[in-house]
Design a protein around this motif. Structure first.
Motif, mmCIF file in Angstrom:
data_model
loop_
_atom_site.group_PDB
_atom_site.id
_atom_site.type_symbol
_atom_site.label_atom_id
_atom_site.label_comp_id
_atom_site.label_asym_id
_atom_site.label_seq_id
_atom_site.Cartn_x
_atom_site.Cartn_y
_atom_site.Cartn_z
ATOM 1 N N MET A 1 -11.601 3.524 -56.708
ATOM 2 C CA MET A 1 -11.185 4.896 -56.945
ATOM 3 C C MET A 1 -11.945 5.884 -56.061
ATOM 4 O O MET A 1 -11.377 6.833 -55.534
ATOM 5 N N LEU A 2 -13.262 5.653 -55.910
ATOM 6 C CA LEU A 2 -14.064 6.569 -55.102
ATOM 7 C C LEU A 2 -13.644 6.534 -53.632
ATOM 8 O O LEU A 2 -13.645 7.563 -52.956
ATOM 9 N N TRP A 3 -13.289 5.332 -53.153
ATOM 10 C CA TRP A 3 -12.844 5.237 -51.765
ATOM 11 C C TRP A 3 -11.521 5.975 -51.579
ATOM 12 O O TRP A 3 -11.315 6.655 -50.571
ATOM 13 N N HIS A 4 -10.630 5.838 -52.552
ATOM 14 C CA HIS A 4 -9.351 6.551 -52.480
ATOM 15 C C HIS A 4 -9.580 8.056 -52.549
ATOM 16 O O HIS A 4 -8.941 8.830 -51.824
ATOM 17 N N LYS A 5 -10.499 8.483 -53.403
ATOM 18 C CA LYS A 5 -10.826 9.907 -53.512
ATOM 19 C C LYS A 5 -11.385 10.437 -52.195
ATOM 20 O O LYS A 5 -11.030 11.533 -51.744
ATOM 21 N N ALA A 6 -12.264 9.639 -51.560
ATOM 22 C CA ALA A 6 -12.828 10.061 -50.273
ATOM 23 C C ALA A 6 -11.740 10.177 -49.208
ATOM 24 O O ALA A 6 -11.758 11.102 -48.386
ATOM 25 N N TRP A 7 -10.781 9.249 -49.237
ATOM 26 C CA TRP A 7 -9.688 9.312 -48.270
ATOM 27 C C TRP A 7 -8.813 10.538 -48.507
ATOM 28 O O TRP A 7 -8.404 11.218 -47.564
ATOM 29 N N LEU A 8 -8.539 10.851 -49.766
ATOM 30 C CA LEU A 8 -7.727 12.024 -50.070
ATOM 31 C C LEU A 8 -8.405 13.310 -49.604
ATOM 32 O O LEU A 8 -7.737 14.255 -49.168
ATOM 33 N N GLU A 9 -9.738 13.353 -49.682
ATOM 34 C CA GLU A 9 -10.473 14.541 -49.270
ATOM 35 C C GLU A 9 -10.495 14.718 -47.756
ATOM 36 O O GLU A 9 -10.643 15.839 -47.265
ATOM 37 N N THR A 10 -10.369 13.619 -47.019
ATOM 38 C CA THR A 10 -10.564 13.691 -45.566
ATOM 39 C C THR A 10 -9.337 13.339 -44.747
ATOM 40 O O THR A 10 -9.359 13.494 -43.519
ATOM 41 N N GLN A 11 -8.249 12.899 -45.360
ATOM 42 C CA GLN A 11 -7.142 12.353 -44.589
ATOM 43 C C GLN A 11 -6.533 13.381 -43.630
ATOM 44 O O GLN A 11 -6.215 13.037 -42.483
ATOM 45 N N PHE A 12 -6.405 14.628 -44.053
ATOM 46 C CA PHE A 12 -5.799 15.633 -43.174
ATOM 47 C C PHE A 12 -6.697 15.900 -41.963
ATOM 48 O O PHE A 12 -6.215 16.073 -40.842
ATOM 49 N N LYS A 13 -8.010 15.918 -42.190
ATOM 50 C CA LYS A 13 -8.943 16.117 -41.093
ATOM 51 C C LYS A 13 -8.941 14.920 -40.144
ATOM 52 O O LYS A 13 -9.094 15.080 -38.934
ATOM 53 N N VAL A 14 -8.767 13.726 -40.700
ATOM 54 C CA VAL A 14 -8.698 12.528 -39.851
ATOM 55 C C VAL A 14 -7.472 12.581 -38.956
ATOM 56 O O VAL A 14 -7.557 12.337 -37.739
ATOM 57 N N TRP A 15 -6.319 12.904 -39.543
ATOM 58 C CA TRP A 15 -5.087 12.962 -38.733
ATOM 59 C C TRP A 15 -5.159 14.077 -37.707
ATOM 60 O O TRP A 15 -4.698 13.919 -36.567
ATOM 61 N N LEU A 16 -5.756 15.204 -38.080
ATOM 62 C CA LEU A 16 -5.922 16.296 -37.127
ATOM 63 C C LEU A 16 -6.864 15.893 -36.004
ATOM 64 O O LEU A 16 -6.607 16.186 -34.827
ATOM 65 N N SER A 17 -7.945 15.196 -36.339
ATOM 66 C CA SER A 17 -8.881 14.719 -35.321
ATOM 67 C C SER A 17 -8.199 13.718 -34.393
ATOM 68 O O SER A 17 -8.387 13.758 -33.171
ATOM 69 N N LEU A 18 -7.404 12.821 -34.965
ATOM 70 C CA LEU A 18 -6.694 11.837 -34.147
ATOM 71 C C LEU A 18 -5.705 12.519 -33.208
ATOM 72 O O LEU A 18 -5.598 12.141 -32.025
ATOM 73 N N ALA A 19 -4.991 13.517 -33.704
ATOM 74 C CA ALA A 19 -4.059 14.259 -32.850
ATOM 75 C C ALA A 19 -4.808 14.959 -31.719
ATOM 76 O O ALA A 19 -4.338 14.995 -30.570
ATOM 77 N N THR A 20 -5.995 15.501 -32.016
ATOM 78 C CA THR A 20 -6.798 16.157 -30.988
ATOM 79 C C THR A 20 -7.246 15.164 -29.922
ATOM 80 O O THR A 20 -7.195 15.447 -28.725
ATOM 81 N N VAL A 21 -7.691 13.996 -30.370
ATOM 82 C CA VAL A 21 -8.127 12.950 -29.433
ATOM 83 C C VAL A 21 -6.993 12.546 -28.505
ATOM 84 O O VAL A 21 -7.157 12.460 -27.278
ATOM 85 N N VAL A 22 -5.825 12.275 -29.074
ATOM 86 C CA VAL A 22 -4.677 11.851 -28.267
ATOM 87 C C VAL A 22 -4.242 12.960 -27.318
ATOM 88 O O VAL A 22 -3.918 12.707 -26.142
ATOM 89 N N PHE A 23 -4.242 14.197 -27.797
ATOM 90 C CA PHE A 23 -3.820 15.314 -26.958
ATOM 91 C C PHE A 23 -4.714 15.455 -25.730
ATOM 92 O O PHE A 23 -4.220 15.561 -24.594
ATOM 93 N N PHE A 24 -6.033 15.444 -25.929
ATOM 94 C CA PHE A 24 -6.937 15.621 -24.798
ATOM 95 C C PHE A 24 -6.911 14.419 -23.863
ATOM 96 O O PHE A 24 -7.073 14.573 -22.643
#
Length: 233
Positions: A1-24
């Motif tokens: 549950m804690l791992w899922h909670k951590a993913w829910l808290e950070t998933q949007f930032k992860v996808w945004l970071s990944l999009a930034t990496v790919v863009f640059f």
């Protein structure tokens, strides 16, 4: 549950970071290739990587207790922090799971960044072999752990906004100290990431610096746990 909670808290930032990496990576790939000094190209890539790591630490590191909204840094306790504290788990476990999840996410993003640039940017590929890039990724995992867990420590007793400011100031201090002070080679994390002892330039692994960084990261983590156990939220 804690791992899922951590993913829910950070998933949007992860996808945004990944999009930034790919863009640059795509921007760098589309730029006209020019003959460059391999050492200069490696140093420039190291500086860009260090900057990216700082941004990722600012976004993904967190205390695991002082929960914050995905795209908003607020002052004081967020409402879900009280829910987090009411969970039937220790504060040490809350911090450990959240910190581990963020570190794994950061490591994956750094690996994608390095791999994408090696594949897509001719200046990087011609100056660094695939094995040297792999060694650099391993060194990055170890050497950037200090900055990440410093951000985790700051998140235990600071609002998320001040944690971000503190992380950025610490990164600047690391960089300036590496450039201005006669630090021992084993303690010079900045040079191991984007300087003369980096695997991209020295073509050897900075084992002493990696060990120092990991040891310091462990100390910072246990300091965060100690403070969290005694702090009144």
């Amino acid at each position: 549950m804690l791992w899922h909670k951590a993913w829910l808290e950070t998933q949007f930032k992860v996808w945004l970071s990944l999009a930034t990496v790919v863009f640059f990576a795509m921007v760098l790939h589309s730029m006209p290739a020019k003959a460059a000094n391999p050492a200069a190209a490696a140093a420039a890539f190291g500086f860009a990587t260090f900057t990216l790591v700082v941004v990722i630490c600012v976004w993904l590191a967190g205390a695991g207790i002082n929960t914050q909204p995905a795209f908003q840094a607020v002052k004081g306790l967020h409402g879900s922090t009280l829910f987090t504290l009411s969970l039937p788990v220790s504060r040490a476990r809350l911090i450990a799971v959240r910190a581990a999840a963020g570190w794994l996410e950061m490591s994956c993003l750094v690996a994608v960044w390095c791999g994408a640039n090696w594949l897509a940017v001719p200046a990087v590929r011609t100056s660094v072999t695939a094995m040297q890039m792999f060694e650099y990724i391993i060194a990055l995992f170890a050497c950037t752990s200090t900055l990440y867990f410093l951000s985790v420590l700051l998140g235990v007793f600071l609002d998320d906004l001040w944690r971000m400011y503190g992380t950025m100031l610490a990164a600047i201090a690391f960089w300036l100290a590496s450039r201005s002070l006669p630090l021992p080679a084993s303690a010079d994390i900045g040079r191991a990431v984007a300087g003369g002892t980096s695997p991209l330039i020295a073509h050897t692994m900075p084992w002493a610096t990696m060990a120092f960084s990991v040891g310091l990261a462990v100390i910072l983590f246990f300091a965060a746990v100690k403070i969290a156990r005694t702090r009144e939220y």
